[in-house]
Design a protein around this motif. Structure first.
Motif, PDB file in Angstrom:
ATOM      1  N   UNK A 268       0.829  -1.207   0.000  1.00 59.49           N
ATOM      2  CA  UNK A 268       0.000   0.000   0.000  1.00 59.49           C
ATOM      3  C   UNK A 268       0.863   1.256   0.000  1.00 59.49           C
ATOM      4  N   UNK A 269       1.901   1.253   0.822  1.00 61.54           N
ATOM      5  CA  UNK A 269       2.778   2.418   0.876  1.00 61.54           C
ATOM      6  C   UNK A 269       3.522   2.652  -0.422  1.00 61.54           C
ATOM      7  N   UNK A 270       4.052   1.583  -1.010  1.00 63.16           N
ATOM      8  CA  UNK A 270       4.786   1.726  -2.265  1.00 63.16           C
ATOM      9  C   UNK A 270       3.852   2.112  -3.411  1.00 63.16           C
ATOM     10  N   UNK A 271       2.596   1.682  -3.346  1.00 61.90           N
ATOM     11  CA  UNK A 271       1.622   2.103  -4.361  1.00 61.90           C
ATOM     12  C   UNK A 271       1.406   3.611  -4.295  1.00 61.90           C
ATOM     13  N   UNK A 272       1.425   4.151  -3.085  1.00 57.61           N
ATOM     14  CA  UNK A 272       1.297   5.604  -2.944  1.00 57.61           C
ATOM     15  C   UNK A 272       2.480   6.333  -3.547  1.00 57.61           C
ATOM     16  N   UNK A 273       3.681   5.816  -3.315  1.00 58.46           N
ATOM     17  CA  UNK A 273       4.884   6.430  -3.904  1.00 58.46           C
ATOM     18  C   UNK A 273       4.835   6.316  -5.428  1.00 58.46           C
ATOM     19  N   UNK A 274       4.445   5.152  -5.921  1.00 58.03           N
ATOM     20  CA  UNK A 274       4.322   4.963  -7.367  1.00 58.03           C
ATOM     21  C   UNK A 274       3.319   5.936  -7.961  1.00 58.03           C
ATOM     22  N   UNK A 275       2.214   6.146  -7.256  1.00 56.89           N
ATOM     23  CA  UNK A 275       1.215   7.104  -7.731  1.00 56.89           C
ATOM     24  C   UNK A 275       1.780   8.504  -7.868  1.00 56.89           C
ATOM     25  N   UNK A 276       2.645   8.896  -6.929  1.00 55.69           N
ATOM     26  CA  UNK A 276       3.264  10.220  -7.019  1.00 55.69           C
ATOM     27  C   UNK A 276       4.175  10.333  -8.234  1.00 55.69           C
ATOM     28  N   UNK A 277       4.924   9.272  -8.528  1.00 56.21           N
ATOM     29  CA  UNK A 277       5.809   9.331  -9.698  1.00 56.21           C
ATOM     30  C   UNK A 277       4.991   9.389 -10.995  1.00 56.21           C
ATOM     31  N   UNK A 278       3.841   8.716 -11.011  1.00 53.14           N
ATOM     32  CA  UNK A 278       2.971   8.801 -12.187  1.00 53.14           C
ATOM     33  C   UNK A 278       2.433  10.222 -12.328  1.00 53.14           C
ATOM     34  N   UNK A 279       2.076  10.834 -11.206  1.00 55.17           N
ATOM     35  CA  UNK A 279       1.611  12.228 -11.238  1.00 55.17           C
ATOM     36  C   UNK A 279       2.668  13.156 -11.844  1.00 55.17           C
ATOM     37  N   UNK A 280       3.918  12.865 -11.551  1.00 55.48           N
ATOM     38  CA  UNK A 280       5.013  13.655 -12.112  1.00 55.48           C
ATOM     39  C   UNK A 280       5.091  13.492 -13.627  1.00 55.48           C
ATOM     40  N   UNK A 281       4.884  12.277 -14.104  1.00 55.41           N
ATOM     41  CA  UNK A 281       4.993  11.994 -15.533  1.00 55.41           C
ATOM     42  C   UNK A 281       3.805  12.523 -16.343  1.00 55.41           C
ATOM     43  N   UNK A 282       2.622  12.526 -15.746  1.00 55.12           N
ATOM     44  CA  UNK A 282       1.409  12.820 -16.504  1.00 55.12           C
ATOM     45  C   UNK A 282       1.412  14.178 -17.217  1.00 55.12           C
ATOM     46  N   UNK A 283       1.779  15.274 -16.557  1.00 54.35           N
ATOM     47  CA  UNK A 283       1.811  16.551 -17.274  1.00 54.35           C
ATOM     48  C   UNK A 283       2.830  16.556 -18.418  1.00 54.35           C
ATOM     49  N   UNK A 284       3.969  15.907 -18.204  1.00 54.71           N
ATOM     50  CA  UNK A 284       4.987  15.845 -19.255  1.00 54.71           C
ATOM     51  C   UNK A 284       4.458  15.111 -20.477  1.00 54.71           C
ATOM     52  N   UNK A 285       3.707  14.035 -20.243  1.00 52.89           N
ATOM     53  CA  UNK A 285       3.128  13.280 -21.352  1.00 52.89           C
ATOM     54  C   UNK A 285       2.002  14.066 -22.015  1.00 52.89           C
TER      55      UNK A 285
END
Length: 205
Positions: free
Chosen positions: A43-60
């Protein structure tokens, strides 16, 4: 592509990969995970992964990553949105499995911890932005653009405050850096897209 352009592209990709992998790697090796249940860790690592996806989304969304066409970039952006929803879902469900009463209090806005309230606001904002993405071609373009941007902005703010207030598995420097990067990439995307503009554009833009 000439040599300076290749070097610039390589540096951009190295920075992006570092921004994504560093928080995940340090969180995965945090000493605070010792003796924790696998469900809690996931659960914790999924939260961290979600943050990294948030970082990528605007760039994409704006096609800012070298080597990717705008069409390909936005194709990946759509799947990134799906991945973000899944990451948030795993994060919340995992925490619910480990402590149902706490998660129920958070979802009902009864939690005494401020970071939990920001987290649930971010969660609903992510789900709302995803729903608008599904309904994109059924809504007026301006309504969709403003609504999607507003919900994404709330999700980014809520996630950043939620993460920064928690003393947990994320390493402090990478957590602050990633939160700032998410905010900066979103701000850059909003400026690039000019979501407030009244001009008529194709729905593909």
């Amino acid at each position: 592509m000439n040599q300076p352009s290749r070097v610039k592209s390589a540096l951009i990709w190295c920075a992006v990969v570092l921004a994504v992998l560093a928080p995940i790697s340090l969180a995965a090796t945090s000493p605070l995970l010792q003796w924790r249940e696998p469900t809690y860790i996931a659960a914790g690592l999924a939260g961290v992964l979600g943050m990294t996806i948030m970082f990528m989304q605007p760039l994409l969304a704006i096609g800012a990553l070298p080597g990717l066409s705008l069409q390909r970039s936005r194709y990946l952006h759509r799947y990134g949105g799906i991945a973000l929803v899944l990451a948030v879902t795993v994060h919340v469900v995992g925490l619910w499995i480990t402590s149902p009463p706490d998660v129920i209090d958070v979802l009902l806005f009864r939690s005494p911890t401020p970071f939990a309230i920001w987290g649930v606001l971010a969660m609903w904002a992510v789900f709302g932005a995803a729903l608008l993405a599904i309904l994109r071609f059924r809504l007026p373009l301006r309504v969709w653009r403003l609504g999607h941007t507003a919900l994404v902005t709330l999700a980014v703010i809520g996630t950043g405050v939620h993460a920064l207030q928690i003393i947990g598995t994320m390493e402090q420097v990478t957590k602050v850096t990633l939160s700032l990067l998410i905010g900066c990439t979103l701000f850059a995307a909003i400026l690039r897209r000019k979501v407030w503009a009244m001009g008529v554009r194709s729905r593909r833009n």
